[in-house]
Design a protein around this motif. Sequence first.
Motif, PDB file in Angstrom:
ATOM      1  N   ARG A  17       0.840  -1.197   0.000  1.00 59.88           N
ATOM      2  CA  ARG A  17       0.000   0.000   0.000  1.00 59.88           C
ATOM      3  C   ARG A  17       0.874   1.245   0.000  1.00 59.88           C
ATOM      4  O   ARG A  17       1.841   1.349   0.738  1.00 59.88           O
ATOM      5  N   ALA A  18       0.511   2.200  -0.856  1.00 60.84           N
ATOM      6  CA  ALA A  18       1.288   3.428  -0.962  1.00 60.84           C
ATOM      7  C   ALA A  18       1.165   4.245   0.311  1.00 60.84           C
ATOM      8  O   ALA A  18       0.124   4.271   0.966  1.00 60.84           O
ATOM      9  N   THR A  19       2.227   4.929   0.670  1.00 53.48           N
ATOM     10  CA  THR A  19       2.226   5.867   1.789  1.00 53.48           C
ATOM     11  C   THR A  19       2.053   7.276   1.230  1.00 53.48           C
ATOM     12  O   THR A  19       2.148   7.504   0.016  1.00 53.48           O
ATOM     13  N   TRP A  20       1.839   8.242   2.124  1.00 52.45           N
ATOM     14  CA  TRP A  20       1.719   9.617   1.647  1.00 52.45           C
ATOM     15  C   TRP A  20       3.038  10.081   1.027  1.00 52.45           C
ATOM     16  O   TRP A  20       3.041  10.862   0.083  1.00 52.45           O
ATOM     17  N   GLU A  21       4.169   9.553   1.556  1.00 53.35           N
ATOM     18  CA  GLU A  21       5.460   9.923   0.983  1.00 53.35           C
ATOM     19  C   GLU A  21       5.592   9.422  -0.450  1.00 53.35           C
ATOM     20  O   GLU A  21       6.124  10.129  -1.316  1.00 53.35           O
ATOM     21  N   THR A  22       5.093   8.207  -0.708  1.00 50.51           N
ATOM     22  CA  THR A  22       5.133   7.657  -2.068  1.00 50.51           C
ATOM     23  C   THR A  22       4.309   8.515  -3.016  1.00 50.51           C
ATOM     24  O   THR A  22       4.747   8.855  -4.122  1.00 50.51           O
ATOM     25  N   ILE A  23       3.118   8.856  -2.584  1.00 48.50           N
ATOM     26  CA  ILE A  23       2.230   9.661  -3.427  1.00 48.50           C
ATOM     27  C   ILE A  23       2.806  11.048  -3.633  1.00 48.50           C
ATOM     28  O   ILE A  23       2.772  11.594  -4.747  1.00 48.50           O
ATOM     29  N   HIS A  24       3.377  11.621  -2.584  1.00 50.54           N
ATOM     30  CA  HIS A  24       4.031  12.926  -2.696  1.00 50.54           C
ATOM     31  C   HIS A  24       5.119  12.869  -3.760  1.00 50.54           C
ATOM     32  O   HIS A  24       5.217  13.743  -4.635  1.00 50.54           O
ATOM     33  N   ALA A  25       5.961  11.826  -3.705  1.00 49.06           N
ATOM     34  CA  ALA A  25       7.075  11.723  -4.645  1.00 49.06           C
ATOM     35  C   ALA A  25       6.584  11.570  -6.079  1.00 49.06           C
ATOM     36  O   ALA A  25       7.124  12.193  -7.007  1.00 49.06           O
ATOM     37  N   ARG A  26       5.552  10.759  -6.278  1.00 46.69           N
ATOM     38  CA  ARG A  26       5.037  10.531  -7.634  1.00 46.69           C
ATOM     39  C   ARG A  26       4.389  11.780  -8.206  1.00 46.69           C
ATOM     40  O   ARG A  26       4.569  12.119  -9.382  1.00 46.69           O
ATOM     41  N   LEU A  27       3.621  12.484  -7.385  1.00 44.61           N
ATOM     42  CA  LEU A  27       3.005  13.725  -7.853  1.00 44.61           C
ATOM     43  C   LEU A  27       4.064  14.786  -8.122  1.00 44.61           C
ATOM     44  O   LEU A  27       4.002  15.501  -9.129  1.00 44.61           O
ATOM     45  N   HIS A  28       5.035  14.887  -7.225  1.00 44.05           N
ATOM     46  CA  HIS A  28       6.094  15.877  -7.399  1.00 44.05           C
ATOM     47  C   HIS A  28       6.845  15.626  -8.699  1.00 44.05           C
ATOM     48  O   HIS A  28       7.120  16.560  -9.473  1.00 44.05           O
ATOM     49  N   GLU A  29       7.162  14.366  -8.965  1.00 44.33           N
ATOM     50  CA  GLU A  29       7.867  14.025 -10.204  1.00 44.33           C
ATOM     51  C   GLU A  29       7.032  14.395 -11.427  1.00 44.33           C
ATOM     52  O   GLU A  29       7.545  14.956 -12.409  1.00 44.33           O
ATOM     53  N   ALA A  30       5.748  14.086 -11.383  1.00 47.78           N
ATOM     54  CA  ALA A  30       4.875  14.401 -12.520  1.00 47.78           C
ATOM     55  C   ALA A  30       4.788  15.900 -12.755  1.00 47.78           C
ATOM     56  O   ALA A  30       4.688  16.365 -13.897  1.00 47.78           O
ATOM     57  N   ILE A  31       4.830  16.671 -11.679  1.00 49.68           N
ATOM     58  CA  ILE A  31       4.738  18.131 -11.810  1.00 49.68           C
ATOM     59  C   ILE A  31       6.033  18.708 -12.365  1.00 49.68           C
ATOM     60  O   ILE A  31       6.025  19.457 -13.343  1.00 49.68           O
ATOM     61  N   VAL A  32       7.179  18.361 -11.764  1.00 47.15           N
ATOM     62  CA  VAL A  32       8.436  19.001 -12.173  1.00 47.15           C
ATOM     63  C   VAL A  32       8.893  18.514 -13.539  1.00 47.15           C
ATOM     64  O   VAL A  32       9.666  19.207 -14.221  1.00 47.15           O
ATOM     65  N   ARG A  33       8.428  17.351 -13.979  1.00 49.14           N
ATOM     66  CA  ARG A  33       8.767  16.865 -15.319  1.00 49.14           C
ATOM     67  C   ARG A  33       7.718  17.278 -16.359  1.00 49.14           C
ATOM     68  O   ARG A  33       7.732  16.811 -17.486  1.00 49.14           O
ATOM     69  N   HIS A  34       6.809  18.164 -15.969  1.00 47.69           N
ATOM     70  CA  HIS A  34       5.819  18.744 -16.885  1.00 47.69           C
ATOM     71  C   HIS A  34       4.858  17.704 -17.456  1.00 47.69           C
ATOM     72  O   HIS A  34       4.315  17.885 -18.534  1.00 47.69           O
ATOM     73  N   ARG A  35       4.625  16.617 -16.708  1.00 44.39           N
ATOM     74  CA  ARG A  35       3.594  15.678 -17.129  1.00 44.39           C
ATOM     75  C   ARG A  35       2.222  16.114 -16.621  1.00 44.39           C
ATOM     76  O   ARG A  35       1.200  15.638 -17.103  1.00 44.39           O
ATOM     77  N   LEU A  36       2.212  16.986 -15.626  1.00 47.67           N
ATOM     78  CA  LEU A  36       0.986  17.641 -15.168  1.00 47.67           C
ATOM     79  C   LEU A  36       1.155  19.134 -15.380  1.00 47.67           C
ATOM     80  O   LEU A  36       2.158  19.720 -14.978  1.00 47.67           O
ATOM     81  N   ASP A  37       0.186  19.754 -16.003  1.00 47.91           N
ATOM     82  CA  ASP A  37       0.281  21.167 -16.332  1.00 47.91           C
ATOM     83  C   ASP A  37      -0.020  22.052 -15.132  1.00 47.91           C
ATOM     84  O   ASP A  37      -0.801  21.682 -14.250  1.00 47.91           O
ATOM     85  N   PRO A  38       0.566  23.250 -15.080  1.00 51.66           N
ATOM     86  CA  PRO A  38       0.136  24.225 -14.084  1.00 51.66           C
ATOM     87  C   PRO A  38      -1.369  24.460 -14.166  1.00 51.66           C
ATOM     88  O   PRO A  38      -1.924  24.617 -15.254  1.00 51.66           O
ATOM     89  N   GLY A  39      -2.037  24.421 -13.032  1.00 56.27           N
ATOM     90  CA  GLY A  39      -3.481  24.597 -12.985  1.00 56.27           C
ATOM     91  C   GLY A  39      -4.258  23.301 -13.056  1.00 56.27           C
ATOM     92  O   GLY A  39      -5.479  23.304 -12.838  1.00 56.27           O
ATOM     93  N   ALA A  40      -3.592  22.163 -13.355  1.00 56.61           N
ATOM     94  CA  ALA A  40      -4.303  20.889 -13.463  1.00 56.61           C
ATOM     95  C   ALA A  40      -4.927  20.500 -12.126  1.00 56.61           C
ATOM     96  O   ALA A  40      -4.301  20.604 -11.071  1.00 56.61           O
TER      97      ALA A  40
END
Length: 243
Positions: A17-40
């Motif tokens: 089961r994912a922890t909040w740290e895992t989810i934080h890392a995955r979301l952070h990676e998606a944001i800084v690598r521009h896979r999620l757009d600003p405002g998404a």
Amino acid sequence: MLPVDPQAPPPDPSSPRATWETIHARLHEAIVRHRLDPGAKLVEDEIAAHFGVSRTIVRAALQALAREGVVEIRRHRGASVARPSPEEARGIFEARGLVEPHLVRMAAARIKPDDVSGLRACLEREHAAVEADRPQEAVHLSAEFHRVIAGIAGHGVLERILADLLSRSSLVVALYWRRPETLCESHAHHALVDALERRDGGRAAALMERHLVELLAGLDLGAEPARRTSLANALSMRAPTAS
């Protein structure tokens, strides 16, 4: 609200089961690598379903990202990827202009031959991404180059401050950069490594100041390109492996 991609793989019930740290890392990676757009939009239910966890765990990850300035949480509107205003964009790069020349001067006093080799390896990966026409990866590697210099400097507090500024810079680049190819101009980073190798802190600091002025000049603070990203796909993607 971003739609759930029906092609995205469902959570694997046999996986830990994912922890909040895992989810934080995955979301952070998606944001800084521009896979999620600003405002998404970052919908708690959608993220919870993707990872197979409760909304409480997702909320903890989103709150941590909000403290880092890459996510905004608004009452009755939920969470979304931060969308820096032109004033914020300018402020982020001006803050880097205050922090990074000091860090690179410190790095020049501490740098070792292995550190120089590591920085040159960063440049090789960055240029390989440019040659392979992977601009998002090149931008990420350019930021990584700056992170590595901060690590060499050995000032933990300033290193953490810069890490947050670099993450927020990635949002600025996604929104306002009008010359993405110049973010990875070889002369600026190569000249910095040469100065660091000579332990010339004054030259390195001056080069960093000029480099950051050029980056700020490359912003078009009136441009906000419209893009669309699937949240499920963004979380499922993995960063390219180094060859």
